[in-house]
Design a protein around this motif. Structure first.
Motif, mmCIF file in Angstrom:
data_model
loop_
_atom_site.group_PDB
_atom_site.id
_atom_site.type_symbol
_atom_site.label_atom_id
_atom_site.label_comp_id
_atom_site.label_asym_id
_atom_site.label_seq_id
_atom_site.Cartn_x
_atom_site.Cartn_y
_atom_site.Cartn_z
ATOM 1 N N PRO A 136 37.178 -6.823 -78.591
ATOM 2 C CA PRO A 136 37.265 -5.373 -78.403
ATOM 3 C C PRO A 136 37.939 -4.959 -77.101
ATOM 4 O O PRO A 136 38.348 -3.807 -76.956
ATOM 5 C CB PRO A 136 35.804 -4.916 -78.434
ATOM 6 C CG PRO A 136 35.004 -6.130 -78.133
ATOM 7 C CD PRO A 136 35.803 -7.316 -78.601
ATOM 8 N N GLY A 137 38.112 -5.889 -76.156
ATOM 9 C CA GLY A 137 38.792 -5.581 -74.915
ATOM 10 C C GLY A 137 40.283 -5.825 -74.967
ATOM 11 O O GLY A 137 40.997 -5.559 -74.003
ATOM 12 N N ASP A 138 40.773 -6.369 -76.085
ATOM 13 C CA ASP A 138 42.184 -6.673 -76.271
ATOM 14 C C ASP A 138 42.787 -5.728 -77.310
ATOM 15 O O ASP A 138 42.063 -5.060 -78.042
ATOM 16 C CB ASP A 138 42.366 -8.122 -76.753
ATOM 17 C CG ASP A 138 41.900 -9.154 -75.723
ATOM 18 O OD1 ASP A 138 41.629 -8.785 -74.564
ATOM 19 O OD2 ASP A 138 41.801 -10.329 -76.096
ATOM 20 N N ALA A 139 44.111 -5.707 -77.370
ATOM 21 C CA ALA A 139 44.806 -4.911 -78.389
ATOM 22 C C ALA A 139 45.984 -5.733 -78.901
ATOM 23 O O ALA A 139 46.746 -6.297 -78.114
ATOM 24 C CB ALA A 139 45.303 -3.595 -77.808
ATOM 25 N N VAL A 140 46.105 -5.802 -80.216
ATOM 26 C CA VAL A 140 47.192 -6.536 -80.853
ATOM 27 C C VAL A 140 47.906 -5.576 -81.788
ATOM 28 O O VAL A 140 47.270 -4.882 -82.589
ATOM 29 C CB VAL A 140 46.671 -7.770 -81.623
ATOM 30 C CG1 VAL A 140 47.824 -8.541 -82.239
ATOM 31 C CG2 VAL A 140 45.847 -8.670 -80.707
ATOM 32 N N LEU A 141 49.220 -5.535 -81.680
ATOM 33 C CA LEU A 141 50.049 -4.612 -82.456
ATOM 34 C C LEU A 141 51.065 -5.404 -83.259
ATOM 35 O O LEU A 141 51.550 -6.438 -82.794
ATOM 36 C CB LEU A 141 50.767 -3.648 -81.520
ATOM 37 C CG LEU A 141 49.849 -2.890 -80.574
ATOM 38 C CD1 LEU A 141 50.631 -2.322 -79.410
ATOM 39 C CD2 LEU A 141 49.117 -1.803 -81.330
ATOM 40 N N LEU A 142 51.400 -4.909 -84.421
ATOM 41 C CA LEU A 142 52.352 -5.585 -85.299
ATOM 42 C C LEU A 142 53.434 -4.599 -85.719
ATOM 43 O O LEU A 142 53.136 -3.496 -86.172
ATOM 44 C CB LEU A 142 51.618 -6.132 -86.531
ATOM 45 C CG LEU A 142 52.402 -6.992 -87.501
ATOM 46 C CD1 LEU A 142 52.961 -8.235 -86.811
ATOM 47 C CD2 LEU A 142 51.510 -7.404 -88.667
ATOM 48 N N GLY A 143 54.692 -5.008 -85.538
ATOM 49 C CA GLY A 143 55.825 -4.243 -86.033
ATOM 50 C C GLY A 143 56.257 -4.833 -87.364
ATOM 51 O O GLY A 143 56.422 -6.050 -87.468
ATOM 52 N N GLU A 144 56.425 -3.970 -88.358
ATOM 53 C CA GLU A 144 56.753 -4.431 -89.712
ATOM 54 C C GLU A 144 57.909 -3.630 -90.292
ATOM 55 O O GLU A 144 58.037 -2.437 -90.018
ATOM 56 C CB GLU A 144 55.559 -4.243 -90.652
ATOM 57 C CG GLU A 144 54.294 -4.927 -90.235
ATOM 58 C CD GLU A 144 53.119 -4.547 -91.120
ATOM 59 O OE1 GLU A 144 52.369 -5.463 -91.473
ATOM 60 O OE2 GLU A 144 52.949 -3.344 -91.447
ATOM 61 N N ILE A 145 58.686 -4.286 -91.126
ATOM 62 C CA ILE A 145 59.727 -3.611 -91.903
ATOM 63 C C ILE A 145 59.051 -2.834 -93.034
ATOM 64 O O ILE A 145 58.082 -3.286 -93.622
ATOM 65 C CB ILE A 145 60.713 -4.650 -92.505
ATOM 66 C CG1 ILE A 145 61.567 -5.277 -91.411
ATOM 67 C CG2 ILE A 145 61.579 -4.058 -93.597
ATOM 68 C CD1 ILE A 145 62.603 -4.357 -90.809
ATOM 69 N N VAL A 146 59.602 -1.654 -93.315
ATOM 70 C CA VAL A 146 59.124 -0.848 -94.436
ATOM 71 C C VAL A 146 60.307 -0.663 -95.374
ATOM 72 O O VAL A 146 61.389 -0.294 -94.915
ATOM 73 C CB VAL A 146 58.618 0.529 -93.944
ATOM 74 C CG1 VAL A 146 58.191 1.400 -95.104
ATOM 75 C CG2 VAL A 146 57.483 0.348 -92.942
ATOM 76 N N PRO A 147 60.203 -0.911 -96.653
ATOM 77 C CA PRO A 147 59.017 -1.381 -97.366
ATOM 78 C C PRO A 147 58.878 -2.902 -97.278
ATOM 79 O O PRO A 147 59.793 -3.588 -96.828
ATOM 80 C CB PRO A 147 59.304 -0.959 -98.810
ATOM 81 C CG PRO A 147 60.795 -1.037 -98.925
ATOM 82 C CD PRO A 147 61.327 -0.660 -97.558
ATOM 83 N N GLY A 148 57.760 -3.398 -97.711
ATOM 84 C CA GLY A 148 57.507 -4.827 -97.797
ATOM 85 C C GLY A 148 56.642 -5.373 -96.691
ATOM 86 O O GLY A 148 55.995 -6.391 -96.841
ATOM 87 N N HIS A 149 56.651 -4.737 -95.528
ATOM 88 C CA HIS A 149 55.770 -5.083 -94.412
ATOM 89 C C HIS A 149 55.968 -6.484 -93.863
ATOM 90 O O HIS A 149 55.022 -7.117 -93.380
ATOM 91 C CB HIS A 149 54.307 -4.825 -94.781
ATOM 92 C CG HIS A 149 54.113 -3.455 -95.338
ATOM 93 N ND1 HIS A 149 54.300 -2.312 -94.594
ATOM 94 C CD2 HIS A 149 53.800 -3.037 -96.592
ATOM 95 C CE1 HIS A 149 54.096 -1.256 -95.357
ATOM 96 N NE2 HIS A 149 53.792 -1.664 -96.572
ATOM 97 N N ALA A 150 57.207 -6.986 -93.872
ATOM 98 C CA ALA A 150 57.507 -8.268 -93.228
ATOM 99 C C ALA A 150 57.409 -8.080 -91.712
ATOM 100 O O ALA A 150 57.910 -7.091 -91.168
ATOM 101 C CB ALA A 150 58.902 -8.751 -93.603
ATOM 102 N N PRO A 151 56.774 -9.018 -90.993
ATOM 103 C CA PRO A 151 56.626 -8.868 -89.545
ATOM 104 C C PRO A 151 57.951 -9.093 -88.825
ATOM 105 O O PRO A 151 58.667 -10.054 -89.101
ATOM 106 C CB PRO A 151 55.604 -9.943 -89.185
ATOM 107 C CG PRO A 151 55.749 -10.983 -90.248
ATOM 108 C CD PRO A 151 56.143 -10.241 -91.500
ATOM 109 N N VAL A 152 58.281 -8.179 -87.885
ATOM 110 C CA VAL A 152 59.535 -8.288 -87.133
ATOM 111 C C VAL A 152 59.323 -8.116 -85.629
ATOM 112 O O VAL A 152 60.277 -8.207 -84.860
ATOM 113 C CB VAL A 152 60.590 -7.283 -87.639
ATOM 114 C CG1 VAL A 152 61.069 -7.662 -89.041
ATOM 115 C CG2 VAL A 152 60.061 -5.858 -87.601
ATOM 116 N N ALA A 202 42.733 -10.512 -81.672
ATOM 117 C CA ALA A 202 42.542 -9.346 -82.540
ATOM 118 C C ALA A 202 41.060 -9.023 -82.736
ATOM 119 O O ALA A 202 40.718 -7.885 -83.073
ATOM 120 C CB ALA A 202 43.221 -9.573 -83.891
ATOM 121 N N SER A 203 40.185 -10.002 -82.524
ATOM 122 C CA SER A 203 38.742 -9.790 -82.676
ATOM 123 C C SER A 203 38.073 -9.295 -81.403
ATOM 124 O O SER A 203 36.937 -8.835 -81.445
ATOM 125 C CB SER A 203 38.067 -11.105 -83.095
ATOM 126 O OG SER A 203 38.540 -11.533 -84.338
#
Length: 178
Positions: free
Chosen positions: A60-76, A57-58
């Motif tokens: 700059p040549g990489d990309a990290v994405l996170l899918g989260e439930i809404v509401p609450g933002h639990a990672p899924v 995630a730090s």
């Protein structure tokens, strides 16, 4: 999906713990019953460390994405694109590796997988990349169908170790050129 109960967003180093957790949960969710349990646990402990995700995630040549439930933002779900490519195929200028893309099985059919893939493609394009490469277990037929629906084609093979067992993987590629 008109009004999903999830979102996809760029992840940063502060998300490393959530990424580590969802990485292990999705790996176990995907392969429990197919691979040895102790090998799965050891693999997750070694490969899904928060420090690994913070580093990606730090960068700059990489990309990290996170899918989260809404509401609450639990990672899924999540995806990781890295400029460091660990695949035994002839590399071309502008290649990037989709090192990981997973979602919890309860999210299958929700549209999260295609949304993570589209976000990964968009990130690759922003990074000036021209082709996405990825490796997938040869027996993960659900993933094969998903990647093929997303425009990927087999470009090679590799071997991948989980615990004491070496597995045969397929390597897929997708051009991002018009």
């Amino acid at each position: 999906m008109a009004d999903p109960n999830w979102r996809v967003r760029a992840a940063g180093p502060a998300d490393a713990d959530a990424l580590s957790l969802v990485a292990s949960a999705t790996f176990l969710d995907t392969y429990a019953g197919s691979l040895d349990g102790s090998d799965l646990v050891a693999h997750c402990a070694a490969k899904n460390r928060p420090e690994t995700f913070a580093g990606w995630a730090s960068d700059p040549g990489d990309a990290v994405l996170l899918g989260e439930i809404v509401p609450g933002h639990a990672p899924v779900g999540y995806a990781v694109m890295t400029s460091t490519i660990d695949l035994p195929v002839a590399l071309e200028p502008g290649d990037i590796e989709l090192r990981r893309i997973y979602s919890l099985s309860r999210m299958h059919g929700s549209g999260l997988g295609p949304a993570l893939m589209q976000a990964a493609v968009d990130a690759a394009l922003r990074l000036g990349r021209r082709r996405i490469l990825l490796g997938v277990w040869g027996e993960n037929y659900r993933a094969h169908r998903f990647y093929e629906r997303q425009g990927f084609a087999v470009v090679g093979t590799r071997q991948f170790r989980v615990g004491a067992v070496v597995h045969d993987d397929l390597v897929y590629g997708r051009s991002l050129l018009p």
